[in-house]
Design a protein around this motif. Structure first.
Motif, PDB file in Angstrom:
ATOM      1  N   ARG A   1      19.340-125.997 -37.958  1.00  0.00           N
ATOM      2  CA  ARG A   1      18.373-126.407 -36.940  1.00  0.00           C
ATOM      3  C   ARG A   1      17.923-125.207 -36.153  1.00  0.00           C
ATOM      4  O   ARG A   1      18.644-124.219 -36.020  1.00  0.00           O
ATOM      5  N   PRO A   2      16.714-125.261 -35.585  1.00  0.00           N
ATOM      6  CA  PRO A   2      16.212-124.130 -34.814  1.00  0.00           C
ATOM      7  C   PRO A   2      17.051-123.881 -33.580  1.00  0.00           C
ATOM      8  O   PRO A   2      17.640-124.784 -33.006  1.00  0.00           O
TER       9      PRO A   2
ATOM     10  N   THR B   1      16.256-118.175 -40.503  1.00  0.00           N
ATOM     11  CA  THR B   1      15.379-117.819 -39.391  1.00  0.00           C
ATOM     12  C   THR B   1      13.980-117.501 -39.883  1.00  0.00           C
ATOM     13  O   THR B   1      12.978-117.986 -39.319  1.00  0.00           O
TER      14      THR B   1
ATOM     15  N   ARG C   1      12.236-120.585 -41.009  1.00  0.00           N
ATOM     16  CA  ARG C   1      11.836-121.386 -39.856  1.00  0.00           C
ATOM     17  C   ARG C   1      10.556-120.865 -39.214  1.00  0.00           C
ATOM     18  O   ARG C   1       9.805-121.608 -38.595  1.00  0.00           O
TER      19      ARG C   1
END
Length: 506
Positions: A198-199, A332, A335
């Motif tokens: 998840r971010p 990352t 994302r």
């Protein structure tokens, strides 16, 4: 592009043309290993000079067989092996065509599948594996966070006690300090694991690439030592949209890995430039920013290169790496709508290439988790009594210690129904609620409407080690605050003060 060919049974098949071949071990000691078949000749055997070395297969000769490629077509030839070479069960006595899907048997027990390498399909497969790992690690990290919560809060409590007076000469205070430091390192490690799924709660904004790269280089320079020369080549006026902190961490991780790959020194180069449409080496279309981190170190073999972004895979010993740095970098960059890949060769160094979209227009700002509207409560009286709902008894007790050290009283409930009954009997008996997101038989998203039905203006803090984007959005719509578990007493106090501030400003 495909070519229609017939197999040995006479069936018509589609044969991909121009694709790199690959051998996957189906039976034998190296089960599951994959080897590339490229170039004009690929020799298979047990000798170190072979292109594909199967030294763990006793039935394979030193120079057992060779696969040749002519005009995009493959064929296999036995090299006088002692146990023979077979294609789909038939012994090879002369050069025999080899097609994707054929089974190649060397000796009695080594069976390989001849297939093709599709970079796009392999990349999608890697994304699926990363997604699966992310889900698994998120669940594990949630349980681990509960244990860390107990450790952090209990050790914080012990640290505040006069241990050295009670236990003179036992270094009890130092032991509590060391234990707390280790627990906090565990918290940071768990955050890295969670970042795969998840971010992070970082602010997204326009990022100046030149400043990003130069700052990362400046921070990395002090870690390089005297033997590594660091060079920076950056085009000006490049802008991307993202989390500056997360992207900077990616570059620093890459720099640290480059340093470790150059134990005898070398040159580390960080480049950033604008690139146009897709090239063969770099996928994607449109203008993008290409950031490259290049070293002149030891390089990687094919097996390491294929696994370098896998979580927990590392070539370092346990004192120098966890195997999360590059996996986190992969997550990352993905994302941020980008891609990351590596080119490397043993003895010639490595090059990590990051492609990110150029920012054309400023998107709507994305902020950290916060309450959508002010909460109305008991004016300037502030918070004094907190309702805590968590189905882990250890977490309940440790949270009570934290709250007590901060000057709050608390009501602890492992059963959500019992908490609802208590609040229903005295709706103003608590000034705020701290609720675990994942509860036995229910969740905070289901429990919050029931709490608000009893007292609509009740300030609520949801406490969890993990939440998905969908859960975060649903909770913010319910006008609650989110706090990462575990946290220190100071962090919890700041969150509770924000709750009180929201009420006092209403």
């Amino acid at each position: 592009m495909n070519e229609r060919v017939r197999n040995r049974s006479g069936d018509t098949l589609e044969q991909p043309v121009g694709r790199q071949g690959r051998l996957v071990v189906l039976a034998g000691p190296l089960f599951g290993r994959a080897f590339a078949v490229d170039g004009d000749e690929t020799t298979i055997g047990r000798c170190p000079e072979a292109t594909i070395v199967l030294d763990d297969h006793p039935g394979v000769s030193r120079r057992h067989a060779v696969i040749v490629q002519v005009g995009g077509q493959f064929a296999v030839e036995d090299l006088g092996s002692r146990n023979g070479t077979f294609v789909n069960g038939q012994q090879v006595t002369q050069r025999t065509p080899l097609r994707f899907g054929d089974r190649l048997q060397l000796g009695a027990d080594c069976v390989l599948l001849f297939t093709y390498s599709d970079p796009a399909a392999e990349f999608l497969d890697h994304l699926r594996r990363m997604e699966t790992v992310g889900r698994m690690t998120a669940g594990i990290a949630h349980d681990f966070n509960n244990l860390l919560m107990v450790l952090v809060t209990s050790l914080e409590h012990l640290r505040k006690l006069p241990l050295d007076d009670v236990l003179p000469g036992m270094d009890a205070g130092a032991a509590a300090e060391d234990g707390l430091a280790a627990a906090l390192q565990g918290v940071e490690l768990t955050k890295k694991i969670l970042s795969l799924s998840r971010p992070a709660d970082d602010v997204m904004a326009l990022v100046d690439v030149e400043g990003l790269v130069r700052d990362a280089a400046h921070l990395s320079r002090r870690l390089m030592g005297d033997l590594v020369r660091l060079r920076v080549q950056v085009e000006p006026e490049l802008t991307i949209w993202g989390s500056r902190g997360d992207l900077q961490q990616v570059l620093i991780n890459l720099c640290i890995n480059a340093r470790d790959a150059m134990p005898r020194g070398g040159v580390l180069t960080i480049k950033a430039r604008r690139v146009g449409r897709s090239s063969k080496r770099l996928p994607g279309n449109g203008e993008r920013v290409l950031i490259e981190v290049c070293d002149t170190g030891v390089g990687m073999d094919e097996e390491t290169r294929e696994r370098v972004f896998d979580p927990f895979f590392t070539t370092k010993d346990h004192t120098r790496g966890t195997g999360l740095g590059l996996a986190t970098a992969f997550a990352t960059v993905q994302r941020h709508g980008g891609t990351i890949q590596v080119d490397s060769e043993l003895g010639r160094g490595s090059r990590f290439s990051i492609l990110l979209p150029i920012a054309r227009a400023q998107p709507s700002p994305v902020t950290k988790h916060r309450m959508a509207t002010p909460m109305r409560g008991l004016g300037g009286r502030g918070l004094s009594r907190v309702l805590v709902i968590d189905d882990e008894p250890l977490v309940l007790r440790s949270t009570r210690r934290q709250l007590k050290s901060l000057g709050y009283s608390s009501g602890l409930f492992a059963d959500p129904d019992e908490a609802l009954e208590t609040l229903r009997a005295d709706p103003h008996g608590f000034d705020a609620a701290v609720v675990d997101l994942h509860l036995d038989g229910t969740s905070a998203t289901e429990l919050i409407p029931k709490l608000r039905a009893i007292r609509p203006e009740l300030p609520i803090l949801v406490f969890s080690g993990h939440w998905t984007d969908e859960q975060g959005a649903a909770l913010r719509q319910q006008n609650v605050a989110l706090l990462q578990k575990p946290c220190s007493a100071e962090t919890l106090e700041r969150a509770l003060r924000r709750l009180a501030g929201s009420r006092d400003d209403a």
